[in-house]
Design a protein around this motif. Structure first.
Motif, PDB file in Angstrom:
ATOM      1  N   ALA A  17       9.660   9.442  15.967  1.00 39.15           N
ATOM      2  CA  ALA A  17      10.644  10.130  15.122  1.00 39.15           C
ATOM      3  C   ALA A  17      11.029   9.264  13.926  1.00 39.15           C
ATOM      4  CB  ALA A  17      11.885  10.481  15.943  1.00 39.15           C
ATOM      5  N   ALA A  18      11.193   7.943  14.160  1.00 33.24           N
ATOM      6  CA  ALA A  18      11.526   7.017  13.066  1.00 33.24           C
ATOM      7  C   ALA A  18      10.393   6.964  12.041  1.00 33.24           C
ATOM      8  CB  ALA A  18      11.806   5.629  13.629  1.00 33.24           C
ATOM      9  N   GLY A  19       9.160   6.874  12.539  1.00 35.27           N
ATOM     10  CA  GLY A  19       8.013   6.816  11.621  1.00 35.27           C
ATOM     11  C   GLY A  19       7.826   8.098  10.839  1.00 35.27           C
ATOM     12  N   GLU A  20       8.100   9.228  11.489  1.00 34.97           N
ATOM     13  CA  GLU A  20       7.891  10.533  10.838  1.00 34.97           C
ATOM     14  C   GLU A  20       8.817  10.727   9.645  1.00 34.97           C
ATOM     15  OE1 GLU A  20       8.856  14.799  10.225  1.00 34.97           O
ATOM     16  OE2 GLU A  20      10.126  13.245  11.090  1.00 34.97           O
TER      17      GLU A  20
ATOM     18  N   GLY B 296       0.206   7.025   7.172  1.00 33.33           N
ATOM     19  CA  GLY B 296       0.014   8.380   7.682  1.00 33.33           C
ATOM     20  C   GLY B 296      -1.018   8.433   8.798  1.00 33.33           C
ATOM     21  N   ILE B 297      -2.075   7.637   8.673  1.00 30.30           N
ATOM     22  CA  ILE B 297      -3.123   7.598   9.711  1.00 30.30           C
ATOM     23  C   ILE B 297      -2.546   7.076  11.028  1.00 30.30           C
ATOM     24  CG2 ILE B 297      -5.266   6.454  10.405  1.00 30.30           C
ATOM     25  CD1 ILE B 297      -6.080   6.547   7.400  1.00 30.30           C
TER      26      ILE B 297
ATOM     27  N   LEU C  48      -0.224   4.400  -2.987  1.00 29.98           N
ATOM     28  CA  LEU C  48      -0.927   5.508  -2.332  1.00 29.98           C
ATOM     29  C   LEU C  48      -1.763   5.028  -1.146  1.00 29.98           C
ATOM     30  CD1 LEU C  48      -1.847   8.470  -2.232  1.00 29.98           C
ATOM     31  CD2 LEU C  48      -3.614   7.886  -3.919  1.00 29.98           C
ATOM     32  N   LYS C  49      -2.497   3.928  -1.324  1.00 31.93           N
ATOM     33  CA  LYS C  49      -3.398   3.465  -0.257  1.00 31.93           C
ATOM     34  C   LYS C  49      -2.634   3.111   1.013  1.00 31.93           C
ATOM     35  CE  LYS C  49      -7.037   1.712  -3.327  1.00 31.93           C
ATOM     36  NZ  LYS C  49      -7.798   0.512  -3.778  1.00 31.93           N
ATOM     37  N   MET C  50      -1.536   2.363   0.847  1.00 31.19           N
ATOM     38  CA  MET C  50      -0.766   1.952   2.021  1.00 31.19           C
ATOM     39  C   MET C  50      -0.052   3.134   2.655  1.00 31.19           C
ATOM     40  SD  MET C  50      -1.595  -1.094   2.486  1.00 31.19           S
ATOM     41  CE  MET C  50      -0.488  -1.435   3.858  1.00 31.19           C
ATOM     42  N   THR C  51       0.371   4.100   1.847  1.00 37.87           N
ATOM     43  CA  THR C  51       1.014   5.288   2.415  1.00 37.87           C
ATOM     44  C   THR C  51       0.012   6.081   3.241  1.00 37.87           C
ATOM     45  OG1 THR C  51       2.514   5.411   0.513  1.00 37.87           O
ATOM     46  CG2 THR C  51       2.320   7.385   1.863  1.00 37.87           C
TER      47      THR C  51
ATOM     48  N   PRO D 155       1.568   2.940  17.591  1.00 34.54           N
ATOM     49  CA  PRO D 155       1.013   2.863  16.223  1.00 34.54           C
ATOM     50  C   PRO D 155       2.021   3.250  15.137  1.00 34.54           C
ATOM     51  CG  PRO D 155      -0.542   3.935  17.698  1.00 34.54           C
ATOM     52  CD  PRO D 155       0.737   3.782  18.474  1.00 34.54           C
ATOM     53  N   ALA D 156       3.052   4.034  15.512  1.00 31.34           N
ATOM     54  CA  ALA D 156       4.057   4.440  14.516  1.00 31.34           C
ATOM     55  C   ALA D 156       4.814   3.248  13.943  1.00 31.34           C
ATOM     56  CB  ALA D 156       5.030   5.437  15.134  1.00 31.34           C
ATOM     57  N   TRP D 157       4.767   2.102  14.668  1.00 31.17           N
ATOM     58  CA  TRP D 157       5.412   0.900  14.126  1.00 31.17           C
ATOM     59  C   TRP D 157       4.779   0.479  12.791  1.00 31.17           C
ATOM     60  CZ3 TRP D 157       9.853  -1.275  14.836  1.00 31.17           C
ATOM     61  CH2 TRP D 157      10.532  -1.162  16.055  1.00 31.17           C
ATOM     62  N   VAL D 158       3.485   0.674  12.679  1.00 31.87           N
ATOM     63  CA  VAL D 158       2.811   0.345  11.413  1.00 31.87           C
ATOM     64  C   VAL D 158       3.357   1.219  10.284  1.00 31.87           C
ATOM     65  CG1 VAL D 158       0.584   0.238  10.219  1.00 31.87           C
ATOM     66  CG2 VAL D 158       0.728  -0.349  12.644  1.00 31.87           C
ATOM     67  N   THR D 159       3.547   2.511  10.595  1.00 32.42           N
ATOM     68  CA  THR D 159       4.117   3.432   9.604  1.00 32.42           C
ATOM     69  C   THR D 159       5.521   2.999   9.210  1.00 32.42           C
ATOM     70  OG1 THR D 159       2.863   5.208  10.659  1.00 32.42           O
ATOM     71  CG2 THR D 159       4.594   5.858   9.118  1.00 32.42           C
ATOM     72  N   ILE D 160       6.306   2.571  10.197  1.00 34.21           N
ATOM     73  CA  ILE D 160       7.685   2.150   9.926  1.00 34.21           C
ATOM     74  C   ILE D 160       7.711   0.937   9.005  1.00 34.21           C
ATOM     75  CG2 ILE D 160       9.751   1.177  11.008  1.00 34.21           C
ATOM     76  CD1 ILE D 160       9.055   2.964  13.458  1.00 34.21           C
TER      77      ILE D 160
END
Length: 644
Positions: A88-91, A21-22, A14-17, A41-46
Motif C-alpha cells: 500500500a505504501a509503495g502503491e 513500477g516493475i 523516467l528510468k528509475m520510476t 519488492p515494494a521496498w524498492v519502489t518506496i
C-alpha cells in the motif's frame, strides 16, 4: 545543486520510476499468489519513489510554508509502513511519481527566444573622428560608443544605438521594434533605433541613447522582467491539499479514537491520497496537447492550456496576425484622363523593376500577375528615402514621396493630397507617379487582411464570450479603419513595445485573464506579460515562437477559436475528473471507517478513480471540435470600433 539534490533528481527520472513500477508489480503478483520473500519488492519502489516525494513535501512545508499533496501521501506512506502494509505504501508513492512525470512532460519551457533576442544586439559601430583635418571612420565596440558621438551606418548594417540622423536619406526596417513590415523612409532630424536595419542609403547619426538606455536593450530587459514576474502556479491537487491534509488526519484520528483500530485509520489515509486528483490534470492535458498537435497547434505547457481555458480577453497585434504581413497593391488611381490604370501600372512598374525596396517589389509582382507588358528602363536611379527615377522612351518617370515630387518641380494639386490622405487614414502606403514632368497617378499598397479574421473575432466575442482588443502601432484613423473590417471594438493605437506591456498589465488589473496574439519581435515583452500567449508560427520569428506559450504552426488564425474551445473542454474534463475522484474517495472513506476496507484493498479501490480519470482524459484526444474550425463565416455582424 548539491549531491543529495542530484540523487533526488536521478530517482525522479523516467528510468528509475519505471524500475519502481516493475518492483511494485512483482510485489502485487506475490500478494495475489500469497507468496512471501524475505524482503518485499515494494521496498524498492518506496525508496525510488518515496524519498524524492518526502524531500519535496518537507521542502515545501519548511521553506515555502506550502501544504502540498505530497505531504498527505507521505503521511499515508509512513502510516502504512508502521503497520506493515508495504505494498500500500509503495502503491501510493508510485502513482504520485507517475503523475509528476506526466505533468513535467507537459511543462517544458524554452529560454532560446531570449538568447536570440540578445543576439540581435549590434557588436560594433563606425565612429566618425577627425584625423589631420579629415573625417574618417573608426570601427569600435558598441560598449565604447558615448552619448553625442557621431556615427556612420552603411546600407545593410544594423544601427548600433538610438540616434538622430544628421546627414543622408534612407529607409529603415524597424520591424524589430514596431512589428510593421513596411520600411520607413528616414531623413535628417528623424530618429533611428538600435537593432533596426538600415536598408539603402548611408546615413550619419548622432547618438542619443546608449547602453541600457537604448530601445533594443529596453526591449530585452522587458522580456527578462516579464519572464521573472511569472509566479509559479500550484497544481490543482496541491491547492486541494491545503484542506485535504487536515481533514484526512482529523477523520483518521477520530476513527482511531472511536474504534481503537489502527488499520482503519491507516486505510483512511491511504484512500484519502489524491492519486486520481494528481492524474486528472496531466492526463487531460497530454490528451489535449496531442489533439492540438494534429491540428497544427503547438502547446508548450499544461499550465498554458489551463490558463487558455480561463482566458476572457484576447489582445491581437495586427501585422502578421489578423493580416498576412505582406504588402500588395490595393489602389491604382490615375490622375489624368488619358492615363488608364493599365498605363499607370506600366509606367510605375518600369520605374520600379530594378528597385530593391519592398514597395517596388510588390508593384512588380502585382504587374506580373496582371500580365502587364513592361520593359527595362533605359536609365535607373534610386534616391534612398525618397523614391526612384527612370527613363523610358526618353521620358523621365518618377515614383516616390510628395517631397520627392516637389524637389523635382512636379505640381501636387489639392485633389491628389486628399486622395493621399484617404489612403493614409486607411493604413495604406502610397507612392506618387509622374511621367514626363506631369503627375499621372497614385499607387496604394496595404497589408492584406486574413479572410477569416472577421469570423475569428466574431466567434470569440459572440460564441465564446471573450473580449477582443487590437494593439497596433498604426495611427488612430488607420486603426479605426482596420477595426471596421474585422469587428474589434476596443482599439489601442500608435503603440511601442512598452505601451503594449502597459495595456496588458492594465487589463490584468481589471481582473481579466489575458491572451496576447502576436508575430513580431516587438510583441515578445507583451507575450511574456500576458497570462498566456500565442504566436503565429508560419510568419512569426523564432524569438516570438519561443517567447509564446502556444504557436499556431500552420499560421491559420482560425485555429485560435479551435484552441479556445479545446482549452475550455480540457478545463471541464479536469474538473469532472476531480469530482469523480472525490466521490470515489468519499465512498472509500466511509467504507474504511466502517471497516469494510483494509489498506491493501483501499489502495486498489482508489485506483479505480485513477483509471476513470485516465479514460476520461483519453476521450479528449479524438473529440471533434471541427465546428469551431470550419464554421460558416457568413452573416457576421461587425460592431463600430472605439479607439483608446
Amino acid at each position: 545543486m548539491n549531491k543529495f539534490e542530484k540523487l533526488m533528481g536521478f530517482l525522479e527520472g523516467l528510468k528509475m520510476t519505471i524500475v519502481g513500477g516493475i518492483f511494485l508489480l512483482i510485489s502485487l503478483i506475490l500478494l495475489i499468489t500469497n507468496t512471501t520473500l524475505p524482503i518485499d519488492p515494494a521496498w524498492v519502489t518506496i525508496v525510488i519513489c518515496g524519498l524524492p516525494l518526502l524531500y519535496l513535501a518537507l521542502s515545501r512545508l519548511v521553506y515555502e510554508h506550502w501544504v502540498s499533496s505530497a505531504l498527505l501521501i507521505c503521511i499515508a506512506m509512513v502510516a502504512s509502513l508502521m503497520i506493515g502494509e508495504i505494498f500500500a505504501a509503495g502503491e501510493v508513492v508510485f502513482i504520485m511519481a507517475l503523475g509528476a512525470l506526466l505533468e513535467d512532460y507537459t511543462v517544458r519551457k524554452s529560454k532560446q527566444g531570449l538568447r536570440d533576442l540578445i543576439n540581435l544586439k549590434p557588436q560594433t559601430g563606425r565612429l566618425l573622428i577627425k584625423e589631420n583635418g579629415d573625417i574618417v571612420e573608426k570601427e569600435i565596440k558598441v560598449q565604447e560608443i558615448k552619448k553625442e558621438d557621431k556615427l556612420r551606418v552603411l546600407p545593410g548594417e544594423v544601427i548600433p544605438v538610438d540616434g538622430i540622423i544628421i546627414s543622408g536619406d534612407t529607409s529603415v526596417d524597424q520591424s524589430v521594434m514596431t512589428g510593421e513590415s513596411l520600411p520607413l523612409d528616414k531623413t535628417v532630424n528623424d530618429e533611428v533605433y538600435a537593432g533596426t536595419l538600415n536598408l539603402y542609403g548611408a546615413i550619419d547619426i548622432i547618438s542619443t541613447k546608449i547602453g541600457k538606455d537604448s530601445s533594443l536593450e529596453k526591449l530585452i530587459r522587458m522580456v527578462k522582467e516579464a519572464d521573472e514576474k511569472q509566479a509559479p502556479t500550484q497544481r490543482i491537487a496541491d491547492k486541494w491539499a491545503t484542506w485535504l491534509v487536515p481533514v484526512a488526519l482529523a477523520i483518521a484520528i477520530i476513527t482511531y479514537i472511536l474504534t481503537w483500530n489502527i488499520e482503519r485509520a491507516v486505510t483512511i489515509l491511504v484512500v484519502f491520497c489524491p492519486c486520481a486528483l494528481i492524474l486528472a490534470t496531466p492526463t487531460a492535458i497530454m490528451a489535449a496537447i496531442g489533439q492540438a498537435t494534429k491540428h497544427g497547434v503547438l502547446i508548450k505547457s499544461g499550465e498554458a492550456l489551463e490558463k487558455m481555458g480561463n482566458v476572457n480577453s484576447i489582445a491581437f497585434d495586427k501585422t502578421g496576425t489578423l493580416t498576412y504581413g505582406n504588402l500588395e497593391v490595393s489602389d491604382i488611381i490615375p490622375l489624368k484622363e488619358n492615363i488608364s490604370k493599365k498605363i499607370l501600372l506600366k509606367y510605375v512598374t518600369i520605374s520600379e523593376v530594378k528597385s530593391e525596396h519592398p514597395i517596388g517589389k510588390a508593384i512588380v509582382k502585382y504587374s506580373k500577375n496582371e500580365s502587364i507588358n513592361y520593359t527595362q528602363p533605359e536609365e535607373f536611379k534610386m534616391i534612398p528615402g525618397k523614391g526612384v527615377s527612370a527613363v523610358y522612351n526618353n521620358k523621365k518617370i518618377l515614383s516616390g514621396t510628395i517631397k520627392f515630387m516637389e524637389e523635382n518641380n512636379i505640381t501636387i494639386n489639392s485633389e491628389s493630397i486628399e486622395k493621399l490622405d484617404l489612403l493614409r487614414n486607411e493604413g495604406k502606403a502610397s507612392i506618387v507617379v509622374s511621367y514626363d514632368n506631369e503627375l499621372v497617378g497614385i499607387i496604394g499598397l496595404s497589408d492584406v487582411l486574413r479572410e477569416t479574421a472577421p469570423y475569428v473575432v466574431n466567434t470569440l466575442i459572440n460564441d465564446l464570450d471573450t473580449d477582443v482588443e487590437l494593439l497596433t502601432g498604426d495611427n488612430h484613423k488607420a486603426a479605426n479603419y482596420f477595426a471596421s473590417k474585422v469587428g474589434i471594438t476596443n482599439i489601442y493605437s500608435e503603440l511601442l513595445p512598452e505601451n503594449k506591456v502597459e495595456i496588458i498589465e492594465q487589463l490584468k488589473c481589471d481582473k481579466k485573464t489575458v491572451c496576447m496574439v502576436g508575430d513580431g519581435i516587438n510583441d515578445a515583452p507583451a507575450l511574456k506579460t500576458a497570462d498566456v500567449s500565442v504566436a503565429m508560427g508560419g510568419m512569426g520569428s523564432d524569438i516570438v515562437i519561443d517567447a509564446a506559450d502556444i504557436a499556431l504552426l500552420g499560421d491559420d488564425i482560425e485555429n485560435l477559436t479551435y484552441l479556445k474551445k479545446l482549452s475550455n473542454a480540457t478545463l471541464f474534463t479536469i474538473h469532472l475528473s476531480i469530482t469523480i475522484s472525490m466521490i470515489i474517495n468519499a465512498v472509500a472513506i466511509v467504507c474504511s471507517v466502517l471497516g469494510l476496507l483494509d489498506p491493501i484493498s483501499g489502495a486498489l479501490v482508489h485506483n479505480i478513480g485513477s483509471c476513470a480519470v485516465v479514460m476520461l482524459a483519453a476521450s479528449l484526444y479524438d473529440r471533434d471540435f471541427s465546428d469551431y474550425a470550419h464554421k460558416s463565416k457568413d452573416n457576421i455582424t461587425i460592431k463600430k470600433p472605439i479607439t483608446n
